[in-house]
Design a protein around this motif. Structure first.
Motif, PDB file in Angstrom:
ATOM      1  N   PRO A  31       0.842  -1.195   0.000  1.00 40.95           N
ATOM      2  CA  PRO A  31       0.000   0.000   0.000  1.00 40.95           C
ATOM      3  C   PRO A  31       0.882   1.251   0.000  1.00 40.95           C
ATOM      4  O   PRO A  31       2.058   1.178   0.368  1.00 40.95           O
ATOM      5  CB  PRO A  31      -0.770  -0.119   1.321  1.00 40.95           C
ATOM      6  N   ALA A  32       0.301   2.397  -0.405  1.00 38.27           N
ATOM      7  CA  ALA A  32       1.054   3.654  -0.380  1.00 38.27           C
ATOM      8  C   ALA A  32       1.443   3.961   1.067  1.00 38.27           C
ATOM      9  O   ALA A  32       0.656   3.719   1.990  1.00 38.27           O
ATOM     10  CB  ALA A  32       0.191   4.765  -0.943  1.00 38.27           C
ATOM     11  N   GLU A  33       2.648   4.494   1.264  1.00 35.67           N
ATOM     12  CA  GLU A  33       3.159   4.741   2.623  1.00 35.67           C
ATOM     13  C   GLU A  33       2.228   5.639   3.436  1.00 35.67           C
ATOM     14  O   GLU A  33       2.031   5.434   4.623  1.00 35.67           O
ATOM     15  CB  GLU A  33       4.546   5.380   2.549  1.00 35.67           C
ATOM     16  N   ALA A  34       1.634   6.640   2.758  1.00 37.24           N
ATOM     17  CA  ALA A  34       0.792   7.603   3.474  1.00 37.24           C
ATOM     18  C   ALA A  34      -0.484   6.951   4.004  1.00 37.24           C
ATOM     19  O   ALA A  34      -1.057   7.413   4.992  1.00 37.24           O
ATOM     20  CB  ALA A  34       0.444   8.752   2.543  1.00 37.24           C
ATOM     21  N   ASP A  35      -0.936   5.872   3.361  1.00 41.08           N
ATOM     22  CA  ASP A  35      -2.196   5.237   3.767  1.00 41.08           C
ATOM     23  C   ASP A  35      -1.995   4.137   4.803  1.00 41.08           C
ATOM     24  O   ASP A  35      -2.963   3.502   5.216  1.00 41.08           O
ATOM     25  CB  ASP A  35      -2.882   4.568   2.559  1.00 41.08           C
ATOM     26  N   ALA A  36      -0.756   3.887   5.184  1.00 38.90           N
ATOM     27  CA  ALA A  36      -0.499   2.702   6.016  1.00 38.90           C
ATOM     28  C   ALA A  36       0.079   3.067   7.379  1.00 38.90           C
ATOM     29  O   ALA A  36       0.661   4.137   7.552  1.00 38.90           O
ATOM     30  CB  ALA A  36       0.457   1.769   5.283  1.00 38.90           C
ATOM     31  N   VAL A  37      -0.115   2.161   8.334  1.00 42.28           N
ATOM     32  CA  VAL A  37       0.603   2.258   9.612  1.00 42.28           C
ATOM     33  C   VAL A  37       1.958   1.617   9.376  1.00 42.28           C
ATOM     34  O   VAL A  37       2.032   0.469   8.933  1.00 42.28           O
ATOM     35  CB  VAL A  37      -0.141   1.476  10.718  1.00 42.28           C
ATOM     36  N   ARG A  38       3.030   2.362   9.613  1.00 42.74           N
ATOM     37  CA  ARG A  38       4.365   1.811   9.376  1.00 42.74           C
ATOM     38  C   ARG A  38       5.072   1.576  10.709  1.00 42.74           C
ATOM     39  O   ARG A  38       5.115   2.455  11.567  1.00 42.74           O
ATOM     40  CB  ARG A  38       5.187   2.759   8.508  1.00 42.74           C
ATOM     41  N   VAL A  39       5.591   0.375  10.856  1.00 41.95           N
ATOM     42  CA  VAL A  39       6.250   0.001  12.108  1.00 41.95           C
ATOM     43  C   VAL A  39       7.545  -0.726  11.781  1.00 41.95           C
ATOM     44  O   VAL A  39       7.589  -1.519  10.830  1.00 41.95           O
ATOM     45  CB  VAL A  39       5.380  -0.966  12.956  1.00 41.95           C
ATOM     46  N   ARG A  40       8.573  -0.448  12.564  1.00 36.06           N
ATOM     47  CA  ARG A  40       9.762  -1.300  12.497  1.00 36.06           C
ATOM     48  C   ARG A  40       9.641  -2.283  13.659  1.00 36.06           C
ATOM     49  O   ARG A  40       9.379  -1.875  14.790  1.00 36.06           O
ATOM     50  CB  ARG A  40      11.054  -0.492  12.666  1.00 36.06           C
ATOM     51  N   ALA A  41       9.815  -3.572  13.388  1.00 39.81           N
ATOM     52  CA  ALA A  41       9.787  -4.573  14.455  1.00 39.81           C
ATOM     53  C   ALA A  41      11.183  -5.172  14.567  1.00 39.81           C
ATOM     54  O   ALA A  41      11.750  -5.609  13.561  1.00 39.81           O
ATOM     55  CB  ALA A  41       8.765  -5.658  14.140  1.00 39.81           C
ATOM     56  N   VAL A  42      11.733  -5.128  15.775  1.00 43.93           N
ATOM     57  CA  VAL A  42      13.104  -5.589  15.975  1.00 43.93           C
ATOM     58  C   VAL A  42      13.113  -6.677  17.051  1.00 43.93           C
ATOM     59  O   VAL A  42      12.769  -6.420  18.202  1.00 43.93           O
ATOM     60  CB  VAL A  42      14.027  -4.413  16.385  1.00 43.93           C
ATOM     61  N   GLY A  43      13.508  -7.874  16.660  1.00 41.29           N
ATOM     62  CA  GLY A  43      13.556  -8.987  17.609  1.00 41.29           C
ATOM     63  C   GLY A  43      14.851  -8.954  18.404  1.00 41.29           C
ATOM     64  O   GLY A  43      15.878  -8.469  17.925  1.00 41.29           O
ATOM     65  N   GLU A  44      14.790  -9.410  19.645  1.00 40.15           N
ATOM     66  CA  GLU A  44      15.998  -9.582  20.446  1.00 40.15           C
ATOM     67  C   GLU A  44      15.722 -10.718  21.418  1.00 40.15           C
ATOM     68  O   GLU A  44      14.565 -11.080  21.632  1.00 40.15           O
ATOM     69  CB  GLU A  44      16.354  -8.299  21.210  1.00 40.15           C
ATOM     70  N   GLN A  45      16.756 -11.280  21.991  1.00 37.21           N
ATOM     71  CA  GLN A  45      16.555 -12.330  22.987  1.00 37.21           C
ATOM     72  C   GLN A  45      16.115 -11.667  24.298  1.00 37.21           C
ATOM     73  O   GLN A  45      16.935 -10.967  24.907  1.00 37.21           O
ATOM     74  CB  GLN A  45      17.845 -13.101  23.200  1.00 37.21           C
ATOM     75  N   PHE A  46      14.885 -11.713  24.785  1.00 42.08           N
ATOM     76  CA  PHE A  46      13.763 -12.445  24.221  1.00 42.08           C
ATOM     77  C   PHE A  46      12.555 -11.520  24.248  1.00 42.08           C
ATOM     78  O   PHE A  46      11.718 -11.633  25.124  1.00 42.08           O
ATOM     79  CB  PHE A  46      13.513 -13.718  25.041  1.00 42.08           C
ATOM     80  N   ALA A  47      12.521 -10.597  23.314  1.00 40.27           N
ATOM     81  CA  ALA A  47      11.433  -9.615  23.267  1.00 40.27           C
ATOM     82  C   ALA A  47      11.307  -9.053  21.861  1.00 40.27           C
ATOM     83  O   ALA A  47      12.207  -9.210  21.030  1.00 40.27           O
ATOM     84  CB  ALA A  47      11.698  -8.474  24.255  1.00 40.27           C
TER      85      ALA A  47
END
Ligand code: CU
Length: 266
Positions: free
Chosen positions: A101-117
Motif C-alpha cells: 500500500p502507499a506509505e501515506a495510507d499505512a501504519v508503518r512500524v519497524r519490528a526488531v527482535g531480540e533475545q527475548f522480546a
C-alpha cells in the motif's frame, strides 16, 4: 460445513487476506487426510496380499502394473499446483514491492527482535523514522536511536506492545538485533523470519479489532518460550491516544554523543 482447520484448532482470522490462507490450509489438510487414509488402506492390503503363507516363494518379476507410478505422479502434480498455483502467489502479495500500500495510507512500524522480546518503532508525528545505529544501543535505548537526529525526537518505541488500526493497511519492516527470530502473527496469517542485518518488509490489513498474541516461531535460545508480545488492533482514535501517551512518557532525550561515522541502514 465440517472444517479440518477448525477441528485442528486454528485461531480465528483477523486479516483481510486470511480467508485465502485458510482456504489453502483447508485444501492441504483435506489432501493430506485423503493421502493418509489411502496409504493406510494400501499398507493393510499389502500385509494381507503378500503374507508369507500366500507367497511361499519370492517373485522375481515384481510388480508389473504402472498404477503406483501414476498415483505418485498425481500426488506430485497436486502438490505442485498447491505450491505454485496457490501458495507462492499468496506469499508474493504479502512481500513483493509493487503490491504494497502507499506509505501515506499505512501504519508503518519497524519490528526488531531480540533475545527475548519484540521492540516496535513508530516514526511519530513527522512520519520520518529517526536514524538508528548499533553504537547507540543501551538498556534505555533498545533500538539504538541517534539522539542527535531531529527526525528521531518524536519517534515512539515500545516493547512487546504493538498497536495497529482496524481496517488500515500495516507495513512492518522486520529485523533482529542478535539471532534469527520469527515474527508470527497467527491471527493475521503472517509469519516471517527476523534476520540480523537485513530489513524484511511485509504487509497486511487487520479487519477485526481486539488483542492478539505475537509469538516467536523460531527456536532462538533458552528464553524462546517466553518471547511473546501483544498486538492491539484498535480504532484510529484509540491509536492516536496511545501514541500521544507514549510520546509524553518518553524520557528527555539523552545528551547527544558524537555521531557514528558510518550511517545505519534503516
Ligand atoms: Cu525469538
Amino acid at each position: 460445513m465440517f472444517s479440518i482447520n477448525k477441528a485442528l484448532g486454528i485461531l480465528p482470522n483477523a486479516s483481510e487476506h486470511g480467508q485465502a490462507v485458510d482456504h489453502l490450509l483447508e485444501l492441504c489438510h483435506w489432501f493430506m487426510a485423503i493421502l493418509f487414509v489411502g496409504w493406510s488402506c494400501y499398507f493393510l492390503y499389502t500385509i494381507f496380499r503378500f503374507h508369507k503363507s500366500r507367497n511361499p516363494k519370492a517373485s522375481y518379476h515384481g510388480v508389473q502394473s504402472k498404477a503406483s507410478a501414476h498415483l505418485e505422479f498425481t500426488v506430485v502434480l497436486v502438490e505442485a499446483v498447491l505450491l505454485l498455483g496457490f501458495g507462492l502467489p499468496l506469499w508474493g502479495k504479502r512481500v513483493t514491492g509493487d503490491q504494497f500500500p502507499a506509505e501515506a495510507d499505512a501504519v508503518r512500524v519497524r519490528a526488531v527482535g531480540e533475545q527475548f522480546a519484540w521492540n516496535f518503532h513508530y516514526a511519530g508525528a513527522d512520519g520520518v523514522f529517526g536514524r538508528v545505529h548499533t553504537s547507540f544501543l543501551s538498556g534505555s535505548n533498545p533500538l539504538g536511536l541517534d539522539p542527535s537526529d531531529p527526525a528521531g525526537q518524536d519517534d515512539v518505541v515500545s516493547k512487546n506492545d504493538l498497536h495497529l488500526i482496524t481496517g488500515k493497511p500495516t507495513v512492518i519492516d522486520l529485523t533482529s538485533k542478535d539471532v534469527i527470530h520469527s515474527f508470527s502473527l497467527q491471527h493475521m496469517r503472517m509469519c516471517q523470519d527476523a534476520i540480523p542485518g537485513s530489513k524484511i518488509p511485509m504487509w497486511f490489513r487487520p479487519i477485526r479489532g481486539g488483542e492478539y498474541e505475537i509469538v516467536c516461531a523460531q527456536l532462538c535460545g533458552a528464553g524462546h518460550y517466553a518471547m511473546r508480545a501483544m498486538m492491539k488492533v484498535e480504532t484510529q482514535a484509540e491509536f492516536d491516544t496511545w501514541m500521544k501517551e507514549q510520546a509524553s512518557l518518553k524520557p528527555a532525550a539523552p545528551a547527544a554523543v558524537p555521531a557514528a561515522t558510518e550511517p545505519a541502514a534503516h
